[in-house]
Design an enzyme around this catalytic site. Structure first.
Site, mmCIF file in Angstrom:
data_model
loop_
_atom_site.group_PDB
_atom_site.id
_atom_site.type_symbol
_atom_site.label_atom_id
_atom_site.label_comp_id
_atom_site.label_asym_id
_atom_site.label_seq_id
_atom_site.Cartn_x
_atom_site.Cartn_y
_atom_site.Cartn_z
ATOM 1 N N GLY A 81 42.959 -19.556 -42.967
ATOM 2 C CA GLY A 81 42.788 -19.400 -44.411
ATOM 3 C C GLY A 81 43.468 -18.170 -44.981
ATOM 4 N N ASP A 240 41.062 -24.768 -40.901
ATOM 5 C CA ASP A 240 40.803 -25.302 -39.566
ATOM 6 C C ASP A 240 39.318 -25.400 -39.238
ATOM 7 O OD1 ASP A 240 40.542 -22.533 -39.346
ATOM 8 O OD2 ASP A 240 42.164 -22.300 -37.900
ATOM 9 N N THR A 262 38.215 -17.608 -29.829
ATOM 10 C CA THR A 262 38.437 -16.169 -29.868
ATOM 11 C C THR A 262 37.435 -15.514 -30.805
ATOM 12 O OG1 THR A 262 40.789 -16.473 -29.414
ATOM 13 C CG2 THR A 262 40.130 -14.374 -30.380
ATOM 14 N N GLY A 409 37.144 -24.587 -28.325
ATOM 15 C CA GLY A 409 37.447 -24.297 -26.929
ATOM 16 C C GLY A 409 36.289 -23.710 -26.152
#
Length: 494
Positions: A81, A240, A262, A409
């Site tokens: 973003g 996302d 992350t 993930g």
């Protein structure tokens, strides 16, 4: 029905990939087409995104699909973003987009808050203050007379900028625009007073559109050059995380999600924003989701801690596989050390293992004796932080939270999933790991009228993702460790 093929571009600030989604009518599968870096360029002290390199990668993905004989039904783009590109009156891209990592916004929030208090900005937007938000980038750009901004006729957020490069049509997608700290979460349109404060005309952005609309098709030149034909470009949930949340395999509304990578983002999906003194105090944010929903969430440091430790250990000649990392954490002494994952000391240290050891020493703990102890400390401290944030969410949510869905993930980390279930005290459902790409494809499937609503999208996500469930264990032990962990953090903040 015949198989329908959808191309999802899922692009983060460190790298992107193109995935092919194939819908059979009953199930959805994903296949990676390409993977590529997101290049950050430093030029004369300013930081830019190499959007032309991304454009070349997008073109190459269309070429690969065409060479494989795949007829694409549509394609969609989700990205990070806040960042944007400047378009001139003749349609020219006026230079590379500035990156949120550019230090030109340092100190800008404090300057702007002298003109409008932070509390009022939050009341108007529901967005947490981060110095790289679009609001502060615009204010900084105007302050330095940034030429592309001064000459812009339109501003396009990153997914819309890439879609413009493919189609020649301009769009302003709602979920990505909502991260800007310029949008009113009630009207779902831009706040004119904030735009005026930033020195920006409302016409520069246009009116936000909801995910699911068609932006255009590949330009005739690209259609011929790639061999893909006039592929429609669909406006998916352009941010996302919004795409990831669209892929949560939830059966009802009584859930929280943790987008784990992350960085970790924990929140709930609501029909209206939550803007209260408590949400302001605890720095929760209200970002847009599909169907005009709100992603009420909080940013938490995630696997950044471990990733940065691995960088240091590799320099020292120690390379650990994922299985080795989990085994080391499993066999290390439980609850020997605690850290605050969100402590400023861990934002960008030169040596993460040393920063963790120094934090432990500063808070009166013993120093971790080996790498395994550091890994165990990271996993347990993250789980305890997740449990704490979930408790805050439960206090503010308009419904009971009965399950926590871990997506992204980090959902592959079974040990951390179990720790999180223990700390949260509710079941954890892990998966899908490719949540952003899956949500991107699901929105395209819906735009093609192959599913009818958000619940059918999630039913398809359930059948496609096959998530794992982790039930809480050792509740009393983890509650006591939460008290010890919080006491340690309080000492660090004294």
């Amino acid at each position: 029905m015949n198989f329908a093929h959808f191309l999802a571009f899922d692009i983060g600030a460190s790298g992107g990939r193109a995935l092919l989604g194939t819908f059979s009518g009953q199930s959805l599968s994903l296949k990676e087409i390409s993977r590529f870096p997101t290049l950050l360029l430093e030029l004369q002290g300013r930081y830019y995104w190499d959007v032309y390199a991304l454009y070349r990668e997008l073109k190459e993905s269309f070429v690969r699909c065409a060479q494989a004989g795949i007829q694409l039904h549509s394609a969609g783009i989700d990205t990070w973003g806040v960042d944007f590109g400047c378009i001139g009156s003749d349609g020219t891209l006026l230079g590379l987009p500035r990156s949120y990592r550019d230090p030109y916004t340092n100190g800008i929030p404090e300057t702007l808050f002298q003109r409008m208090p932070a509390e009022e900005v939050y009341e108007r937007t529901g967005i947490q203050t981060m110095n790289f938000n679009t609001l502060f980038q615009l204010y900084a750009g105007q302050s330095e007379n940034y030429a592309p901004l001064k000459g812009a006729a339109r501003l396009l957020f990153m997914p819309d900028l890439l879609a413009y490069m493919l189609t020649g049509n301009m769009n302003c997608e709602y979920t990505d625009a909502s991260t800007s700290q310029l949008l009113n979460p009630h009207t779902r349109n831009f706040d004119y007073k904030l735009l005026s404060l930033a020195g920006i005309s409302p016409e520069l952005f246009g009116v936000p559109t909801m995910p699911g609309s068609r932006i255009g098709v590949l330009t005739p030149r690209l259609a011929e050059e790639t061999g893909a034909g006039a592929v429609p470009i669909v406006s998916v949930a352009g941010h996302d995380t919004a795409s990831a949340v669209a892929a949560v395999p939830a059966e009802d509304e009584c859930f929280s999600y943790l987008s784990s990578g992350t960085w970790s983002l924990m929140g709930i999906e609501t029909s209206s924003p939550i803007i209260t003194s408590a949400s302001f105090k605890h720095n929760f944010t209200n970002e847009g989701g599909i169907d005009g929903t709100i992603r009420f969430l909080k940013n938490i440091t995630g696997m950044w801690l471990l990733e940065q430790c691995l960088v240091v250990w590799r320099r020292e000649g120690k390379s650990y596989s994922y299985d080795e990392i989990v085994k080391m954490a499993t066999t290390s002494t439980p609850f020997a050390h605690f850290i605050d994952p969100d402590a400023p000391a861990f934002a960008s240290p030169v040596n993460m293992p040393r920063a963790i050891s120094e934090y432990c020493q500063h808070t009166g703990q013993s120093i971790p004796s080996n790498d395994a102890a550091i890994i165990r400390c990271i996993f347990e401290s993250l789980a305890l932080r997740y449990g704490e944030v979930l408790e805050l969410l439960q206090e503010m949510a308009p419904f009971p939270i009965r399950r926590l869905h871990i997506i992204g993930g980090g959902s592959r980390n079974r040990l951390l999933n179990q720790f999180t279930a223990n700390a949260a005290g509710i079941p954890v459902i892990a998966g899908p790991s490719e949540a952003s790409a899956l949500g991107n494809v699901l929105m395209q499937v819906r735009a093609a009228h192959l599913v009818k609503d958000r619940q059918e999208m999630r039913q398809l996500a359930i059948s496609s993702a096959q998530p794992d469930t982790f039930l809480p264990e050792d509740g009393e032990v983890w509650r006591e460790m939460r008290r010890r962990w919080r006491a340690t953090i309080n000492r660090a903040q004294e």
